[in-house]
Write a protein that holds these residues in place. Structure first.
Motif, PDB file in Angstrom:
ATOM      1  N   PHE A   1      41.310  40.697  44.451  1.00  0.00           N
ATOM      2  CA  PHE A   1      40.834  40.871  45.820  1.00  0.00           C
ATOM      3  C   PHE A   1      39.790  41.969  45.850  1.00  0.00           C
ATOM      4  O   PHE A   1      39.828  42.912  45.060  1.00  0.00           O
ATOM      5  N   PHE A   2      38.846  41.858  46.781  1.00  0.00           N
ATOM      6  CA  PHE A   2      37.793  42.853  46.960  1.00  0.00           C
ATOM      7  C   PHE A   2      37.601  43.059  48.446  1.00  0.00           C
ATOM      8  O   PHE A   2      37.503  42.094  49.204  1.00  0.00           O
ATOM      9  N   GLY A   3      37.539  44.322  48.851  1.00  0.00           N
ATOM     10  CA  GLY A   3      37.254  44.603  50.252  1.00  0.00           C
ATOM     11  C   GLY A   3      38.373  45.368  50.922  1.00  0.00           C
ATOM     12  O   GLY A   3      39.385  45.711  50.311  1.00  0.00           O
ATOM     13  N   PRO A   4      38.203  45.647  52.211  1.00  0.00           N
ATOM     14  CA  PRO A   4      39.172  46.483  52.943  1.00  0.00           C
ATOM     15  C   PRO A   4      40.488  45.769  53.172  1.00  0.00           C
ATOM     16  O   PRO A   4      40.569  44.534  53.122  1.00  0.00           O
ATOM     17  N   LEU A   5      41.519  46.552  53.439  1.00  0.00           N
ATOM     18  CA  LEU A   5      42.875  46.043  53.628  1.00  0.00           C
ATOM     19  C   LEU A   5      42.948  44.977  54.717  1.00  0.00           C
ATOM     20  O   LEU A   5      43.693  44.000  54.600  1.00  0.00           O
ATOM     21  N   ASP A   6      42.170  45.132  55.782  1.00  0.00           N
ATOM     22  CA  ASP A   6      42.269  44.189  56.897  1.00  0.00           C
ATOM     23  C   ASP A   6      41.421  42.942  56.704  1.00  0.00           C
ATOM     24  O   ASP A   6      41.519  42.000  57.492  1.00  0.00           O
ATOM     25  N   GLN A   7      40.593  42.913  55.645  1.00  0.00           N
ATOM     26  CA  GLN A   7      39.730  41.749  55.438  1.00  0.00           C
ATOM     27  C   GLN A   7      39.409  41.561  53.955  1.00  0.00           C
ATOM     28  O   GLN A   7      38.242  41.482  53.566  1.00  0.00           O
ATOM     29  N   PRO A   8      40.419  41.474  53.088  1.00  0.00           N
ATOM     30  CA  PRO A   8      40.117  41.310  51.664  1.00  0.00           C
ATOM     31  C   PRO A   8      39.591  39.911  51.361  1.00  0.00           C
ATOM     32  O   PRO A   8      40.029  38.926  51.960  1.00  0.00           O
ATOM     33  N   LEU A   9      38.642  39.842  50.454  1.00  0.00           N
ATOM     34  CA  LEU A   9      38.095  38.567  50.008  1.00  0.00           C
ATOM     35  C   LEU A   9      38.567  38.295  48.578  1.00  0.00           C
ATOM     36  O   LEU A   9      38.788  39.230  47.801  1.00  0.00           O
ATOM     37  N   PRO A  10      38.730  37.029  48.211  1.00  0.00           N
ATOM     38  CA  PRO A  10      39.154  36.736  46.841  1.00  0.00           C
ATOM     39  C   PRO A  10      38.102  37.169  45.826  1.00  0.00           C
ATOM     40  O   PRO A  10      36.898  37.066  46.064  1.00  0.00           O
ATOM     41  N   MET A  11      38.563  37.679  44.684  1.00  0.00           N
ATOM     42  CA  MET A  11      37.691  38.070  43.587  1.00  0.00           C
ATOM     43  C   MET A  11      38.145  37.272  42.367  1.00  0.00           C
ATOM     44  O   MET A  11      39.136  37.627  41.723  1.00  0.00           O
ATOM     45  N   PRO A  12      37.477  36.161  42.053  1.00  0.00           N
ATOM     46  CA  PRO A  12      37.975  35.247  41.025  1.00  0.00           C
ATOM     47  C   PRO A  12      38.084  35.918  39.647  1.00  0.00           C
ATOM     48  O   PRO A  12      37.236  36.718  39.259  1.00  0.00           O
ATOM     49  N   THR A  13      39.129  35.551  38.939  1.00  0.00           N
ATOM     50  CA  THR A  13      39.309  35.981  37.563  1.00  0.00           C
ATOM     51  C   THR A  13      38.995  34.811  36.631  1.00  0.00           C
ATOM     52  O   THR A  13      38.782  33.682  37.067  1.00  0.00           O
ATOM     53  N   GLY A  14      38.976  35.089  35.348  1.00  0.00           N
ATOM     54  CA  GLY A  14      38.692  34.061  34.356  1.00  0.00           C
ATOM     55  C   GLY A  14      38.745  34.663  32.972  1.00  0.00           C
ATOM     56  O   GLY A  14      39.256  35.761  32.780  1.00  0.00           O
ATOM     57  N   ALA A  15      38.211  33.943  32.009  1.00  0.00           N
ATOM     58  CA  ALA A  15      38.178  34.439  30.632  1.00  0.00           C
ATOM     59  C   ALA A  15      36.877  33.981  29.992  1.00  0.00           C
ATOM     60  O   ALA A  15      36.764  32.833  29.544  1.00  0.00           O
ATOM     61  N   HIS A  16      35.889  34.880  29.978  1.00  0.00           N
ATOM     62  CA  HIS A  16      34.553  34.538  29.469  1.00  0.00           C
ATOM     63  C   HIS A  16      34.200  35.422  28.290  1.00  0.00           C
ATOM     64  O   HIS A  16      34.455  36.634  28.305  1.00  0.00           O
ATOM     65  N   ASP A  17      33.584  34.817  27.279  1.00  0.00           N
ATOM     66  CA  ASP A  17      33.066  35.588  26.146  1.00  0.00           C
ATOM     67  C   ASP A  17      31.762  36.284  26.511  1.00  0.00           C
ATOM     68  O   ASP A  17      31.411  37.318  25.940  1.00  0.00           O
ATOM     69  N   SER A  18      31.022  35.709  27.451  1.00  0.00           N
ATOM     70  CA  SER A  18      29.713  36.221  27.855  1.00  0.00           C
ATOM     71  C   SER A  18      29.822  36.938  29.192  1.00  0.00           C
ATOM     72  O   SER A  18      30.329  36.374  30.173  1.00  0.00           O
ATOM     73  N   TRP A  19      29.306  38.188  29.245  1.00  0.00           N
ATOM     74  CA  TRP A  19      29.320  38.907  30.510  1.00  0.00           C
ATOM     75  C   TRP A  19      28.415  38.223  31.530  1.00  0.00           C
ATOM     76  O   TRP A  19      28.763  38.116  32.711  1.00  0.00           O
ATOM     77  N   GLY A  20      27.257  37.752  31.099  1.00  0.00           N
ATOM     78  CA  GLY A  20      26.340  37.105  32.034  1.00  0.00           C
ATOM     79  C   GLY A  20      26.958  35.876  32.677  1.00  0.00           C
ATOM     80  O   GLY A  20      26.835  35.671  33.895  1.00  0.00           O
ATOM     81  N   GLU A  21      27.635  35.057  31.877  1.00  0.00           N
ATOM     82  CA  GLU A  21      28.303  33.882  32.425  1.00  0.00           C
ATOM     83  C   GLU A  21      29.394  34.293  33.405  1.00  0.00           C
ATOM     84  O   GLU A  21      29.553  33.701  34.471  1.00  0.00           O
ATOM     85  N   PHE A  22      30.166  35.320  33.035  1.00  0.00           N
ATOM     86  CA  PHE A  22      31.203  35.827  33.947  1.00  0.00           C
ATOM     87  C   PHE A  22      30.607  36.251  35.278  1.00  0.00           C
ATOM     88  O   PHE A  22      31.099  35.867  36.347  1.00  0.00           O
ATOM     89  N   LEU A  23      29.536  37.064  35.239  1.00  0.00           N
ATOM     90  CA  LEU A  23      28.962  37.555  36.486  1.00  0.00           C
ATOM     91  C   LEU A  23      28.429  36.405  37.332  1.00  0.00           C
ATOM     92  O   LEU A  23      28.583  36.394  38.558  1.00  0.00           O
ATOM     93  N   ALA A  24      27.809  35.427  36.681  1.00  0.00           N
ATOM     94  CA  ALA A  24      27.279  34.280  37.418  1.00  0.00           C
ATOM     95  C   ALA A  24      28.397  33.439  38.023  1.00  0.00           C
ATOM     96  O   ALA A  24      28.399  33.143  39.228  1.00  0.00           O
ATOM     97  N   VAL A  25      29.388  33.053  37.182  1.00  0.00           N
ATOM     98  CA  VAL A  25      30.387  32.067  37.584  1.00  0.00           C
ATOM     99  C   VAL A  25      31.470  32.667  38.473  1.00  0.00           C
ATOM    100  O   VAL A  25      31.907  32.034  39.449  1.00  0.00           O
ATOM    101  N   ARG A  26      31.924  33.880  38.162  1.00  0.00           N
ATOM    102  CA  ARG A  26      33.074  34.462  38.870  1.00  0.00           C
ATOM    103  C   ARG A  26      32.688  35.432  39.982  1.00  0.00           C
ATOM    104  O   ARG A  26      33.563  35.846  40.754  1.00  0.00           O
ATOM    105  N   ARG A  27      31.426  35.807  40.048  1.00  0.00           N
ATOM    106  CA  ARG A  27      31.025  36.774  41.059  1.00  0.00           C
ATOM    107  C   ARG A  27      29.885  36.238  41.934  1.00  0.00           C
ATOM    108  O   ARG A  27      30.037  36.081  43.133  1.00  0.00           O
ATOM    109  N   LEU A  28      28.724  35.952  41.341  1.00  0.00           N
ATOM    110  CA  LEU A  28      27.556  35.661  42.177  1.00  0.00           C
ATOM    111  C   LEU A  28      27.577  34.260  42.770  1.00  0.00           C
ATOM    112  O   LEU A  28      27.132  34.067  43.911  1.00  0.00           O
ATOM    113  N   GLU A  29      28.097  33.269  42.044  1.00  0.00           N
ATOM    114  CA  GLU A  29      28.156  31.929  42.641  1.00  0.00           C
ATOM    115  C   GLU A  29      29.165  31.871  43.802  1.00  0.00           C
ATOM    116  O   GLU A  29      28.857  31.306  44.863  1.00  0.00           O
ATOM    117  N   PRO A  30      30.376  32.456  43.665  1.00  0.00           N
ATOM    118  CA  PRO A  30      31.251  32.525  44.843  1.00  0.00           C
ATOM    119  C   PRO A  30      30.645  33.351  45.983  1.00  0.00           C
ATOM    120  O   PRO A  30      30.804  32.991  47.164  1.00  0.00           O
TER     121      PRO A  30
END
Length: 248
Positions: free
Chosen positions: A89-118
């Motif tokens: 989760f990311f954000g304040p207690l009254d309005q947390p947003l999901p923060m996806p997890t995963g398992a990536h060998d590449s940091w760039g792929e992780f940032l794209a797929v689990r952070r910036l695309e959502p």
């Protein structure tokens, strides 16, 4: 005496995820981490901390300890803290947003797929389209390096570092495996006291790869983008400035 964080109707696992993150961040030689007293579906009880003023010695010590924490590592980019399965989760207690997890060998792929695309799916169209070139660069591995996954606090703005007699103490994590420069960029984003001393202490333990100062904008896109979603207008211009500042 304890301090209770409470919210009726909190997302399932919200407090259990935070408790697991705090436990995972508690490593030998790392920063002090607030102690968990009790956790339930609707609350988290923590030891109450007594704050003192920051100073340069504490800041440098925090930097050293933060490097040790990062060096404790993680199984992969995007991995959740040990003891927790599922998204964070990311954000304040009254309005947390999901923060996806995963398992990536590449940091760039992780940032794209689990952070910036959502994130893209949550933003107004103009802001969403502005992320597309960066997402493409990240997916191509152009921005990757050979740094292994670091054990990150994940929401390391200055308000989540409490200065106590024991040193700079971590609270409210969004812990995951990621790039060490992301935590440091978050410290810079909202003004950590004595940041230069924090960074000096950090580099004494783990020197940063050349050009890290110029990559701050890259690591600040996600948190600022999430602030656009959570709080709106004032952060939109900052998001576009960050995207324009990313090294080519």
């Amino acid at each position: 005496m304890g301090h209770r964080k409470q919210r009726v109707g909190a997302p399932p696992g919200f407090f259990a995820c935070e408790a697991a993150g705090l436990d995972w961040l508690r490593v030998p030689g790392g920063p002090p981490v607030v102690e968990v007293l009790d956790v339930a579906d609707d609350h988290l009880d923590l030891v109450r901390l007594t704050e003192v003023g920051p100073d340069r010695a504490k800041a440098e010590d925090f930097g050293r300890r933060l490097a040790v924490l990062h060096d404790a590592g993680a199984p992969a980019f995007g991995s959740p803290p040990e003891g927790w399965h599922g998204d964070g989760f990311f954000g304040p207690l009254d309005q947390p947003l999901p923060m996806p997890t995963g398992a990536h060998d590449s940091w760039g792929e992780f940032l794209a797929v689990r952070r910036l695309e959502p994130l893209r799916d949550l933003l107004p169209a103009e802001d969403a389209h502005a992320l597309d070139p960066l997402i493409a660069r990240l997916r191509s591995s152009e921005l990757d390096d050979d740094d292994s996954p670091a054990r990150l606090h994940g929401d390391l703005w200055s308000g989540n570092v409490l200065w106590t007699a024991d040193g700079a103490t971590l609270i409210d994590p969004a812990a995951h495996g990621g790039h060490r420069e992301s935590d440091l960029a978050m410290l810079a984003l909202f003004g950590c006291p004595h940041l230069d001393a924090v960074l000096a202490g950090y580099q004494a333990v783990h020197p940063l790869r050349r050009g890290w100062q110029h990559r701050r904008s890259l690591h600040q896109v996600y948190p600022v983008g999430m602030h656009v979603v959570l709080f709106g207008g004032g952060y939109r211009a900052q998001l576009h400035q960050l995207l324009a500042a990313i090294p080519t």
